[in-house]
Design a protein around this motif. Sequence first.
Motif, PDB file in Angstrom:
ATOM      1  N   ILE A  55      66.217  -2.448 -48.139  1.00 12.19           N
ATOM      2  CA  ILE A  55      65.629  -2.742 -46.839  1.00 12.19           C
ATOM      3  C   ILE A  55      66.080  -1.636 -45.885  1.00 12.19           C
ATOM      4  CG2 ILE A  55      65.445  -4.398 -44.942  1.00 12.19           C
ATOM      5  CD1 ILE A  55      64.327  -5.409 -47.637  1.00 12.19           C
ATOM      6  N   GLU A  56      65.120  -1.016 -45.214  1.00  8.91           N
ATOM      7  CA  GLU A  56      65.398   0.104 -44.307  1.00  8.91           C
ATOM      8  C   GLU A  56      64.808  -0.158 -42.933  1.00  8.91           C
ATOM      9  OE1 GLU A  56      67.153   2.791 -44.798  1.00  8.91           O
ATOM     10  OE2 GLU A  56      67.517   2.603 -46.937  1.00  8.91           O
ATOM     11  N   PRO A  57      65.283   0.451 -41.893  1.00 12.72           N
ATOM     12  CA  PRO A  57      66.473   1.309 -41.850  1.00 12.72           C
ATOM     13  C   PRO A  57      67.753   0.468 -41.886  1.00 12.72           C
ATOM     14  CG  PRO A  57      65.506   1.180 -39.657  1.00 12.72           C
ATOM     15  CD  PRO A  57      64.608   0.412 -40.594  1.00 12.72           C
ATOM     16  N   SER A  58      68.770   1.007 -42.502  1.00  9.37           N
ATOM     17  CA  SER A  58      70.026   0.275 -42.683  1.00  9.37           C
ATOM     18  C   SER A  58      70.624  -0.168 -41.354  1.00  9.37           C
ATOM     19  CB  SER A  58      71.037   1.138 -43.442  1.00  9.37           C
ATOM     20  OG  SER A  58      70.584   1.340 -44.757  1.00  9.37           O
ATOM     21  N   ALA A  59      70.490   0.671 -40.341  1.00 10.04           N
ATOM     22  CA  ALA A  59      71.086   0.357 -39.037  1.00 10.04           C
ATOM     23  C   ALA A  59      70.420  -0.845 -38.375  1.00 10.04           C
ATOM     24  CB  ALA A  59      70.992   1.576 -38.123  1.00 10.04           C
ATOM     25  N   ALA A  60      69.203  -1.191 -38.800  1.00 13.06           N
ATOM     26  CA  ALA A  60      68.471  -2.295 -38.160  1.00 13.06           C
ATOM     27  C   ALA A  60      68.404  -3.539 -39.035  1.00 13.06           C
ATOM     28  CB  ALA A  60      67.055  -1.828 -37.824  1.00 13.06           C
ATOM     29  N   LYS A  61      69.192  -3.572 -40.110  1.00 11.37           N
ATOM     30  CA  LYS A  61      69.107  -4.700 -41.048  1.00 11.37           C
ATOM     31  C   LYS A  61      69.448  -6.048 -40.415  1.00 11.37           C
ATOM     32  CE  LYS A  61      69.685  -2.762 -45.616  1.00 11.37           C
ATOM     33  NZ  LYS A  61      70.528  -2.711 -46.799  1.00 11.37           N
ATOM     34  N   ASN A  62      70.385  -6.066 -39.515  1.00 16.29           N
ATOM     35  CA  ASN A  62      70.787  -7.325 -38.876  1.00 16.29           C
ATOM     36  C   ASN A  62      69.964  -7.502 -37.608  1.00 16.29           C
ATOM     37  OD1 ASN A  62      72.719  -7.851 -40.861  1.00 16.29           O
ATOM     38  ND2 ASN A  62      74.159  -6.493 -39.841  1.00 16.29           N
ATOM     39  N   ILE A  63      69.005  -8.410 -37.661  1.00 20.06           N
ATOM     40  CA  ILE A  63      68.111  -8.615 -36.521  1.00 20.06           C
ATOM     41  C   ILE A  63      68.489  -9.893 -35.788  1.00 20.06           C
ATOM     42  CG2 ILE A  63      66.229  -7.301 -37.546  1.00 20.06           C
ATOM     43  CD1 ILE A  63      64.895  -9.848 -38.392  1.00 20.06           C
ATOM     44  N   THR A  64      68.174  -9.946 -34.507  1.00 18.09           N
ATOM     45  CA  THR A  64      68.427 -11.119 -33.683  1.00 18.09           C
ATOM     46  C   THR A  64      67.102 -11.616 -33.150  1.00 18.09           C
ATOM     47  OG1 THR A  64      70.594 -10.279 -33.057  1.00 18.09           O
ATOM     48  CG2 THR A  64      69.636 -11.984 -31.642  1.00 18.09           C
ATOM     49  N   MET A  65      66.853 -12.914 -33.305  1.00 16.33           N
ATOM     50  CA  MET A  65      65.630 -13.530 -32.807  1.00 16.33           C
ATOM     51  C   MET A  65      66.036 -14.779 -32.024  1.00 16.33           C
ATOM     52  SD  MET A  65      63.088 -12.990 -36.070  1.00 16.33           S
ATOM     53  CE  MET A  65      61.572 -13.198 -35.128  1.00 16.33           C
ATOM     54  N   ASP A  66      66.074 -14.647 -30.717  1.00 15.43           N
ATOM     55  CA  ASP A  66      66.543 -15.728 -29.846  1.00 15.43           C
ATOM     56  C   ASP A  66      65.372 -16.397 -29.127  1.00 15.43           C
ATOM     57  OD1 ASP A  66      69.175 -15.180 -30.514  1.00 15.43           O
ATOM     58  OD2 ASP A  66      69.451 -13.808 -28.834  1.00 15.43           O
ATOM     59  N   PHE A  67      65.401 -17.719 -29.089  1.00 17.77           N
ATOM     60  CA  PHE A  67      64.441 -18.482 -28.305  1.00 17.77           C
ATOM     61  C   PHE A  67      64.823 -18.395 -26.827  1.00 17.77           C
ATOM     62  CE2 PHE A  67      63.620 -20.188 -32.445  1.00 17.77           C
ATOM     63  CZ  PHE A  67      62.306 -20.628 -32.404  1.00 17.77           C
ATOM     64  N   THR A  68      63.844 -18.607 -25.958  1.00 18.53           N
ATOM     65  CA  THR A  68      64.089 -18.615 -24.516  1.00 18.53           C
ATOM     66  C   THR A  68      63.888 -20.032 -23.992  1.00 18.53           C
ATOM     67  OG1 THR A  68      63.245 -16.352 -24.375  1.00 18.53           O
ATOM     68  CG2 THR A  68      63.402 -17.591 -22.313  1.00 18.53           C
ATOM     69  N   ALA A  69      64.854 -20.482 -23.198  1.00 19.20           N
ATOM     70  CA  ALA A  69      64.756 -21.816 -22.593  1.00 19.20           C
ATOM     71  C   ALA A  69      63.644 -21.814 -21.540  1.00 19.20           C
ATOM     72  CB  ALA A  69      66.081 -22.198 -21.960  1.00 19.20           C
ATOM     73  N   PRO A  70      62.937 -22.932 -21.393  1.00 20.77           N
ATOM     74  CA  PRO A  70      61.874 -22.985 -20.373  1.00 20.77           C
ATOM     75  C   PRO A  70      62.477 -22.993 -18.965  1.00 20.77           C
ATOM     76  CG  PRO A  70      62.162 -25.132 -21.376  1.00 20.77           C
ATOM     77  CD  PRO A  70      63.055 -24.186 -22.134  1.00 20.77           C
ATOM     78  N   ALA A  71      61.725 -22.459 -18.023  1.00 17.14           N
ATOM     79  CA  ALA A  71      62.154 -22.470 -16.618  1.00 17.14           C
ATOM     80  C   ALA A  71      61.644 -23.720 -15.909  1.00 17.14           C
ATOM     81  CB  ALA A  71      61.636 -21.221 -15.905  1.00 17.14           C
ATOM     82  N   GLU A  72      60.717 -24.414 -16.516  1.00 19.63           N
ATOM     83  CA  GLU A  72      60.082 -25.587 -15.906  1.00 19.63           C
ATOM     84  C   GLU A  72      60.245 -26.781 -16.836  1.00 19.63           C
ATOM     85  OE1 GLU A  72      58.095 -27.860 -13.211  1.00 19.63           O
ATOM     86  OE2 GLU A  72      58.505 -25.730 -12.900  1.00 19.63           O
ATOM     87  N   ALA A  73      60.694 -27.886 -16.269  1.00 13.93           N
ATOM     88  CA  ALA A  73      60.825 -29.118 -17.049  1.00 13.93           C
ATOM     89  C   ALA A  73      59.469 -29.501 -17.639  1.00 13.93           C
ATOM     90  CB  ALA A  73      61.354 -30.243 -16.167  1.00 13.93           C
ATOM     91  N   GLY A  74      59.498 -29.939 -18.876  1.00 11.19           N
ATOM     92  CA  GLY A  74      58.274 -30.358 -19.548  1.00 11.19           C
ATOM     93  C   GLY A  74      57.690 -29.287 -20.455  1.00 11.19           C
ATOM     94  N   ASN A  75      58.195 -28.060 -20.368  1.00 10.02           N
ATOM     95  CA  ASN A  75      57.710 -26.984 -21.240  1.00 10.02           C
ATOM     96  C   ASN A  75      58.628 -26.826 -22.448  1.00 10.02           C
ATOM     97  OD1 ASN A  75      55.494 -26.270 -19.670  1.00 10.02           O
ATOM     98  ND2 ASN A  75      56.707 -24.867 -18.392  1.00 10.02           N
ATOM     99  N   PRO A  76      58.083 -26.365 -23.567  1.00  8.03           N
ATOM    100  CA  PRO A  76      58.912 -26.151 -24.758  1.00  8.03           C
ATOM    101  C   PRO A  76      59.698 -24.845 -24.668  1.00  8.03           C
ATOM    102  CG  PRO A  76      56.666 -25.476 -25.214  1.00  8.03           C
ATOM    103  CD  PRO A  76      56.665 -26.047 -23.816  1.00  8.03           C
ATOM    104  N   ILE A  77      60.658 -24.687 -25.559  1.00  7.58           N
ATOM    105  CA  ILE A  77      61.331 -23.388 -25.668  1.00  7.58           C
ATOM    106  C   ILE A  77      60.301 -22.369 -26.146  1.00  7.58           C
ATOM    107  CG2 ILE A  77      63.648 -24.324 -26.035  1.00  7.58           C
ATOM    108  CD1 ILE A  77      63.310 -23.788 -29.031  1.00  7.58           C
ATOM    109  N   THR A  78      60.527 -21.117 -25.807  1.00  7.84           N
ATOM    110  CA  THR A  78      59.595 -20.045 -26.181  1.00  7.84           C
ATOM    111  C   THR A  78      60.176 -19.274 -27.359  1.00  7.84           C
ATOM    112  OG1 THR A  78      58.921 -19.842 -23.875  1.00  7.84           O
ATOM    113  CG2 THR A  78      58.377 -18.003 -25.344  1.00  7.84           C
TER     114      THR A  78
END
Length: 186
Positions: A43-66
């Motif tokens: 898997i290449e590039p070696s420097a980018a092998k560890n990826i981060t995928m973070d959800f975003t909390a909603p700013a408005e009540a009633g909305n799902p995480i993004t």
Amino acid sequence: MKTIKLLTAILLAITSGTVQAQDDDQDAHTIGITIPTVLLVDIEPSAAKNITMDFTAPAEAGNPITPPTDNANLWLNYSYIPSASGETARVDVKIDALVAGLDINLSAAADAGNGGGTKGLSAGTITLTSTDQSIITAIGASYTNTGANNGHNLTYSLDVDSGTSNYANLFADTNNVTVTYTIVEN
């Protein structure tokens, strides 16, 4: 005198027979050639092998995480020489742990067209599980070249409330999931 003539005739016969036996209008020798079985994946590039995928909390009540944007920073490279004529290989993928309420999807693009030989075919998009699934199939003797922009571009996406995921199963946590690729002969 007869003895000398006889010895001369015998000597000429032996000499001419030896010369003809050493050289002819053809000659041959062998060349030993060894081609090893090759099953390599990276898997290449070696420097980018560890990826981060973070959800975003909603700013408005009633909305799902993004969910995070898809990640298409990684490339699958391989080299393959079959152990026998007509053999093919595939690349399998699995994760070490599922994340409750979430699907981790993986898509492999068609080969970028570099390298040589018979590169494999993408299985399209799959939802990763802890059981091996084929992401690339029908690999013949080939190599993709190495590094980014060679081989198959990989895209990761995260889904909530689709496929096997369920929003009701989510809870606040940080998960590290290991994705393992294995090239195997069919």
